[in-house]
Design a protein around this motif. Sequence first.
Motif, PDB file in Angstrom:
ATOM      1  N   PHE A  12       0.834  -1.205   0.000  1.00  0.00           N
ATOM      2  CA  PHE A  12       0.000   0.000   0.000  1.00  0.00           C
ATOM      3  C   PHE A  12       0.865   1.250   0.000  1.00  0.00           C
ATOM      4  O   PHE A  12       1.932   1.276   0.592  1.00  0.00           O
ATOM      5  CB  PHE A  12      -0.914   0.026   1.232  1.00  0.00           C
ATOM      6  N   ILE A  13       0.387   2.312  -0.617  1.00  0.00           N
ATOM      7  CA  ILE A  13       1.071   3.597  -0.598  1.00  0.00           C
ATOM      8  C   ILE A  13       0.816   4.295   0.730  1.00  0.00           C
ATOM      9  O   ILE A  13       1.679   4.928   1.305  1.00  0.00           O
ATOM     10  CB  ILE A  13       0.606   4.475  -1.774  1.00  0.00           C
ATOM     11  N   SER A  14      -0.392   4.150   1.248  1.00  0.00           N
ATOM     12  CA  SER A  14      -0.728   4.710   2.555  1.00  0.00           C
ATOM     13  C   SER A  14      -1.894   3.917   3.147  1.00  0.00           C
ATOM     14  O   SER A  14      -2.609   3.227   2.430  1.00  0.00           O
ATOM     15  CB  SER A  14      -1.109   6.189   2.446  1.00  0.00           C
ATOM     16  N   ILE A  15      -2.022   4.034   4.443  1.00  0.00           N
ATOM     17  CA  ILE A  15      -3.133   3.395   5.155  1.00  0.00           C
ATOM     18  C   ILE A  15      -3.759   4.462   6.044  1.00  0.00           C
ATOM     19  O   ILE A  15      -3.055   5.150   6.786  1.00  0.00           O
ATOM     20  CB  ILE A  15      -2.657   2.203   6.004  1.00  0.00           C
ATOM     21  N   HIS A  16      -5.057   4.611   5.940  1.00  0.00           N
ATOM     22  CA  HIS A  16      -5.783   5.635   6.700  1.00  0.00           C
ATOM     23  C   HIS A  16      -6.787   4.931   7.607  1.00  0.00           C
ATOM     24  O   HIS A  16      -7.451   3.992   7.187  1.00  0.00           O
ATOM     25  CB  HIS A  16      -6.513   6.582   5.738  1.00  0.00           C
ATOM     26  N   THR A  17      -6.877   5.376   8.829  1.00  0.00           N
ATOM     27  CA  THR A  17      -7.865   4.817   9.745  1.00  0.00           C
ATOM     28  C   THR A  17      -8.776   5.921  10.268  1.00  0.00           C
ATOM     29  O   THR A  17      -8.352   7.060  10.441  1.00  0.00           O
ATOM     30  CB  THR A  17      -7.204   4.126  10.953  1.00  0.00           C
ATOM     31  N   ASP A  18     -10.016   5.584  10.486  1.00  0.00           N
ATOM     32  CA  ASP A  18     -10.972   6.465  11.153  1.00  0.00           C
ATOM     33  C   ASP A  18     -11.331   5.788  12.478  1.00  0.00           C
ATOM     34  O   ASP A  18     -11.699   4.611  12.491  1.00  0.00           O
ATOM     35  CB  ASP A  18     -12.241   6.648  10.319  1.00  0.00           C
ATOM     36  N   VAL A  19     -11.215   6.529  13.560  1.00  0.00           N
ATOM     37  CA  VAL A  19     -11.448   5.970  14.882  1.00  0.00           C
ATOM     38  C   VAL A  19     -12.575   6.727  15.563  1.00  0.00           C
ATOM     39  O   VAL A  19     -12.587   7.953  15.569  1.00  0.00           O
ATOM     40  CB  VAL A  19     -10.167   6.041  15.747  1.00  0.00           C
ATOM     41  N   ASN A  20     -13.511   5.986  16.121  1.00  0.00           N
ATOM     42  CA  ASN A  20     -14.597   6.577  16.897  1.00  0.00           C
ATOM     43  C   ASN A  20     -14.592   5.896  18.259  1.00  0.00           C
ATOM     44  O   ASN A  20     -14.918   4.717  18.376  1.00  0.00           O
ATOM     45  CB  ASN A  20     -15.941   6.362  16.185  1.00  0.00           C
ATOM     46  N   ILE A  21     -14.200   6.628  19.290  1.00  0.00           N
ATOM     47  CA  ILE A  21     -14.129   6.074  20.645  1.00  0.00           C
ATOM     48  C   ILE A  21     -15.409   6.430  21.380  1.00  0.00           C
ATOM     49  O   ILE A  21     -15.704   7.600  21.598  1.00  0.00           O
ATOM     50  CB  ILE A  21     -12.905   6.619  21.404  1.00  0.00           C
ATOM     51  N   ASP A  22     -16.149   5.409  21.761  1.00  0.00           N
ATOM     52  CA  ASP A  22     -17.383   5.595  22.518  1.00  0.00           C
ATOM     53  C   ASP A  22     -17.073   5.313  23.986  1.00  0.00           C
ATOM     54  O   ASP A  22     -17.196   4.192  24.457  1.00  0.00           O
ATOM     55  CB  ASP A  22     -18.468   4.650  21.992  1.00  0.00           C
ATOM     56  N   ALA A  23     -16.599   6.350  24.675  1.00  0.00           N
ATOM     57  CA  ALA A  23     -16.203   6.187  26.080  1.00  0.00           C
ATOM     58  C   ALA A  23     -16.385   7.515  26.801  1.00  0.00           C
ATOM     59  O   ALA A  23     -16.428   8.573  26.175  1.00  0.00           O
ATOM     60  CB  ALA A  23     -14.757   5.732  26.169  1.00  0.00           C
ATOM     61  N   ASP A  24     -16.488   7.429  28.094  1.00  0.00           N
ATOM     62  CA  ASP A  24     -16.614   8.636  28.916  1.00  0.00           C
ATOM     63  C   ASP A  24     -15.238   9.248  29.144  1.00  0.00           C
ATOM     64  O   ASP A  24     -14.695   9.233  30.245  1.00  0.00           O
ATOM     65  CB  ASP A  24     -17.294   8.305  30.252  1.00  0.00           C
ATOM     66  N   LEU A  25     -14.654   9.764  28.071  1.00  0.00           N
ATOM     67  CA  LEU A  25     -13.348  10.408  28.116  1.00  0.00           C
ATOM     68  C   LEU A  25     -13.448  11.769  27.452  1.00  0.00           C
ATOM     69  O   LEU A  25     -14.220  11.950  26.508  1.00  0.00           O
ATOM     70  CB  LEU A  25     -12.301   9.570  27.354  1.00  0.00           C
ATOM     71  N   SER A  26     -12.639  12.701  27.939  1.00  0.00           N
ATOM     72  CA  SER A  26     -12.582  14.010  27.280  1.00  0.00           C
ATOM     73  C   SER A  26     -11.849  13.860  25.951  1.00  0.00           C
ATOM     74  O   SER A  26     -11.217  12.841  25.677  1.00  0.00           O
ATOM     75  CB  SER A  26     -11.838  15.007  28.172  1.00  0.00           C
ATOM     76  N   HIS A  27     -11.942  14.881  25.134  1.00  0.00           N
ATOM     77  CA  HIS A  27     -11.250  14.859  23.845  1.00  0.00           C
ATOM     78  C   HIS A  27      -9.743  14.660  24.055  1.00  0.00           C
ATOM     79  O   HIS A  27      -9.102  13.879  23.346  1.00  0.00           O
ATOM     80  CB  HIS A  27     -11.520  16.163  23.079  1.00  0.00           C
ATOM     81  N   LYS A  28      -9.196  15.353  25.038  1.00  0.00           N
ATOM     82  CA  LYS A  28      -7.772  15.247  25.337  1.00  0.00           C
ATOM     83  C   LYS A  28      -7.412  13.822  25.789  1.00  0.00           C
ATOM     84  O   LYS A  28      -6.376  13.277  25.393  1.00  0.00           O
ATOM     85  CB  LYS A  28      -7.398  16.267  26.414  1.00  0.00           C
ATOM     86  N   GLU A  29      -8.258  13.209  26.600  1.00  0.00           N
ATOM     87  CA  GLU A  29      -8.017  11.841  27.057  1.00  0.00           C
ATOM     88  C   GLU A  29      -8.095  10.845  25.895  1.00  0.00           C
ATOM     89  O   GLU A  29      -7.313   9.892  25.829  1.00  0.00           O
ATOM     90  CB  GLU A  29      -9.022  11.449  28.142  1.00  0.00           C
ATOM     91  N   LYS A  30      -9.024  11.080  24.972  1.00  0.00           N
ATOM     92  CA  LYS A  30      -9.133  10.208  23.801  1.00  0.00           C
ATOM     93  C   LYS A  30      -7.887  10.316  22.927  1.00  0.00           C
ATOM     94  O   LYS A  30      -7.381   9.309  22.434  1.00  0.00           O
ATOM     95  CB  LYS A  30     -10.382  10.547  22.986  1.00  0.00           C
ATOM     96  N   GLU A  31      -7.376  11.523  22.738  1.00  0.00           N
ATOM     97  CA  GLU A  31      -6.160  11.700  21.955  1.00  0.00           C
ATOM     98  C   GLU A  31      -4.978  10.988  22.612  1.00  0.00           C
ATOM     99  O   GLU A  31      -4.182  10.329  21.941  1.00  0.00           O
ATOM    100  CB  GLU A  31      -5.847  13.183  21.772  1.00  0.00           C
ATOM    101  N   ALA A  32      -4.873  11.110  23.937  1.00  0.00           N
ATOM    102  CA  ALA A  32      -3.789  10.437  24.664  1.00  0.00           C
ATOM    103  C   ALA A  32      -3.931   8.922  24.551  1.00  0.00           C
ATOM    104  O   ALA A  32      -2.943   8.204  24.387  1.00  0.00           O
ATOM    105  CB  ALA A  32      -3.795  10.869  26.134  1.00  0.00           C
TER     106      ALA A  32
END
Length: 62
Positions: A12-32
């Motif tokens: 592959f030339i590139s691989i892209h992922t889309d992630v959807n986290i369904d959890a009681d976390l803030s945006h900053k916590e999800k990024e971490a």
Amino acid sequence: MLGRATKGRAGFISIHTDVNIDADLSHKEKEAFLQDIEKRCPIADNMSGATRLSEQSFSFCA
């Protein structure tokens, strides 16, 4: 190879992922959390790092 192009990379030339986290976390916590997953993911590690490959010879018996 069966009519396919043989020039350029086989992978592959590139691989892209889309992630959807369904959890009681803030945006900053999800990024971490995602950064931690990326650090510990063996597939991401193999793809981004220099992983040594080895081949094994074998023959088919009729």
